[in-house]
Motif scaffolding. Sequence first.
Motif, PDB file in Angstrom:
ATOM      1  N   GLU A 162       5.304  12.016  -2.040  1.00 42.90           N
ATOM      2  CA  GLU A 162       6.646  12.366  -2.482  1.00 42.90           C
ATOM      3  C   GLU A 162       7.620  12.333  -1.309  1.00 42.90           C
ATOM      4  OE1 GLU A 162       6.255  16.098  -4.461  1.00 42.90           O
ATOM      5  OE2 GLU A 162       5.266  15.215  -6.215  1.00 42.90           O
TER       6      GLU A 162
ATOM      7  N   TYR B 289       4.150   1.387  -0.742  1.00 40.46           N
ATOM      8  CA  TYR B 289       5.008   1.388  -1.933  1.00 40.46           C
ATOM      9  C   TYR B 289       4.242   1.870  -3.159  1.00 40.46           C
ATOM     10  CZ  TYR B 289       8.050  -0.191  -5.678  1.00 40.46           C
ATOM     11  OH  TYR B 289       8.826  -0.223  -6.799  1.00 40.46           O
ATOM     12  N   ASP B 290       2.994   1.461  -3.319  1.00 42.68           N
ATOM     13  CA  ASP B 290       2.190   1.883  -4.476  1.00 42.68           C
ATOM     14  C   ASP B 290       1.980   3.395  -4.481  1.00 42.68           C
ATOM     15  OD1 ASP B 290       1.973  -0.659  -5.491  1.00 42.68           O
ATOM     16  OD2 ASP B 290       0.000  -1.062  -4.619  1.00 42.68           O
ATOM     17  N   HIS B 291       1.743   3.961  -3.301  1.00 38.67           N
ATOM     18  CA  HIS B 291       1.595   5.422  -3.221  1.00 38.67           C
ATOM     19  C   HIS B 291       2.889   6.126  -3.629  1.00 38.67           C
ATOM     20  CE1 HIS B 291      -2.402   6.394  -1.668  1.00 38.67           C
ATOM     21  NE2 HIS B 291      -2.358   5.273  -0.953  1.00 38.67           N
TER      22      HIS B 291
ATOM     23  N   ARG C 220       5.245   4.821  -5.692  1.00 38.07           N
ATOM     24  CA  ARG C 220       5.484   4.559  -7.114  1.00 38.07           C
ATOM     25  C   ARG C 220       4.599   5.438  -7.987  1.00 38.07           C
ATOM     26  NH1 ARG C 220       4.098  -1.360  -8.907  1.00 38.07           N
ATOM     27  NH2 ARG C 220       2.044  -0.509  -8.395  1.00 38.07           N
ATOM     28  N   ASN C 221       3.398   5.717  -7.537  1.00 31.00           N
ATOM     29  CA  ASN C 221       2.471   6.548  -8.313  1.00 31.00           C
ATOM     30  C   ASN C 221       2.626   8.041  -8.007  1.00 31.00           C
ATOM     31  OD1 ASN C 221       1.318   4.240  -9.485  1.00 31.00           O
ATOM     32  ND2 ASN C 221      -0.104   3.988  -7.751  1.00 31.00           N
ATOM     33  N   ASN C 222       3.668   8.353  -7.204  1.00 30.27           N
ATOM     34  CA  ASN C 222       3.960   9.750  -6.855  1.00 30.27           C
ATOM     35  C   ASN C 222       2.839  10.427  -6.074  1.00 30.27           C
ATOM     36  OD1 ASN C 222       6.550   9.811  -8.082  1.00 30.27           O
ATOM     37  ND2 ASN C 222       5.577  10.065 -10.085  1.00 30.27           N
ATOM     38  N   ASN C 223       1.991   9.623  -5.430  1.00 27.90           N
ATOM     39  CA  ASN C 223       0.979  10.205  -4.552  1.00 27.90           C
ATOM     40  C   ASN C 223       1.633  10.779  -3.290  1.00 27.90           C
ATOM     41  OD1 ASN C 223      -1.065   9.402  -6.311  1.00 27.90           O
ATOM     42  ND2 ASN C 223      -1.279   7.406  -5.321  1.00 27.90           N
TER      43      ASN C 223
ATOM     44  N   TYR D 146       0.842  -1.202   0.000  1.00 28.57           N
ATOM     45  CA  TYR D 146       0.000   0.000   0.000  1.00 28.57           C
ATOM     46  C   TYR D 146       0.881   1.258   0.000  1.00 28.57           C
ATOM     47  CZ  TYR D 146      -2.971   3.644   2.088  1.00 28.57           C
ATOM     48  OH  TYR D 146      -3.629   4.808   2.361  1.00 28.57           O
TER      49      TYR D 146
END
Length: 389
Positions: free
Chosen positions: A28, A19-21, A23-26, A17
């Motif tokens: 920074e 890591y996905d944030h 990776r998607n630059n949600n 969860y």
Amino acid sequence: MANSVKRTPLYKQIEMYIYDHMRNNNWEEHHKLPSETELAEQFNVSRLTVKNAMQNLIDKGLIYRIQGKGSFISDQKGEPLLYESGPAEAKEKLIAYIVPLAKTMHALQMINGIEEQLTKQGYRLLLFKTYNSKEVEKQVLQEAIRYNVAGIIIYPVEGETYSEEILKLSLSSFPLVIVDRYLRGIETNCVYASNTKGAYDAVSHLLQSGHKKIGFVSTQINGTSSIEDRLAGYELALAEHNAPIEHRLRRTHFHLDQVNNIISTGSIEASVKHELQEFIGQNPDMTAIFAVNSPLGITVMEAASDMGIRVPEQLSVCFFDDFMFSDYSRIPPTCVDQQAYLIGQAAAKLIAAVIEDPNQERRKIEIPTILKVRSSTALCETKMNCAEC
């Protein structure tokens, strides 16, 4: 027989969860993560499960924790950043000292003061040099942490208004002492010379000698509290002696690396000397110059000499910081001694005290300066253009 489905462990779900944030630059770099309690409620798991997930991410260098503040997204891409001070017994008896350069008498005296005092208190010293690079400073701070040092003394790079690495250490109550200056807006333990008073004393000496048109020469001012305070002392002395404060009598944009060329190579940077000659030539009524450090002060004296201007007969020069064998130089300089050995000694005592109690109130220790009057300054009445004084 039903096919078994392999379920992802709960702690791994939390890791993915976060890591996905990322990776998607949600989220920074340095974004603050939800608290362990919030994540436990969101995933309906125990705080222990969340804690395990967070520790795995810390170990991978994807996040870092600041004690009492929370967890944040790292910018290190694999380098763990965990600045939590443990008990002194659990660490090596090592103190890191991080310094831009170690060639001047000022720098060497400070190292001696630190090392000798730490030895008395049972510590050993690790020395790191940053070469006045913010990036190198960041790297060596992290390296010092990996050495498991009990505390860090740091002489910050010039022009540093804000250091994320120093801020992280300070917020986590890691034993840290800053020397030479203080960082505005960051509450830290620090030890530094009385820069305002030192400059005030030097410029007052020139004013009492009859000078009214006094130049100010420095490296770039913004972000370095020691230089800002020396400018403040210069202006305070002028104001109290009813002398005009004239911006035309300032040169404050010299780059430190160019100025320090005299330290690293033994020769003066030609461009710096040329600009100082232009400065002197454009202000013929200027009868004295105050420089914020010895490399600039020496360059001023050489620039004047090459122009056929005699020091101190036609131009008085004084500056911050003494240098090796200055009493035996062609013109022994009038200078402000920061008492660097005492600064180092006080910093060593302070870091040892902070290691014993990391949560004690932050302290700022100011070491008095000494004005050494020698042969580079003289009475204005002895000058050729005395009527301009």
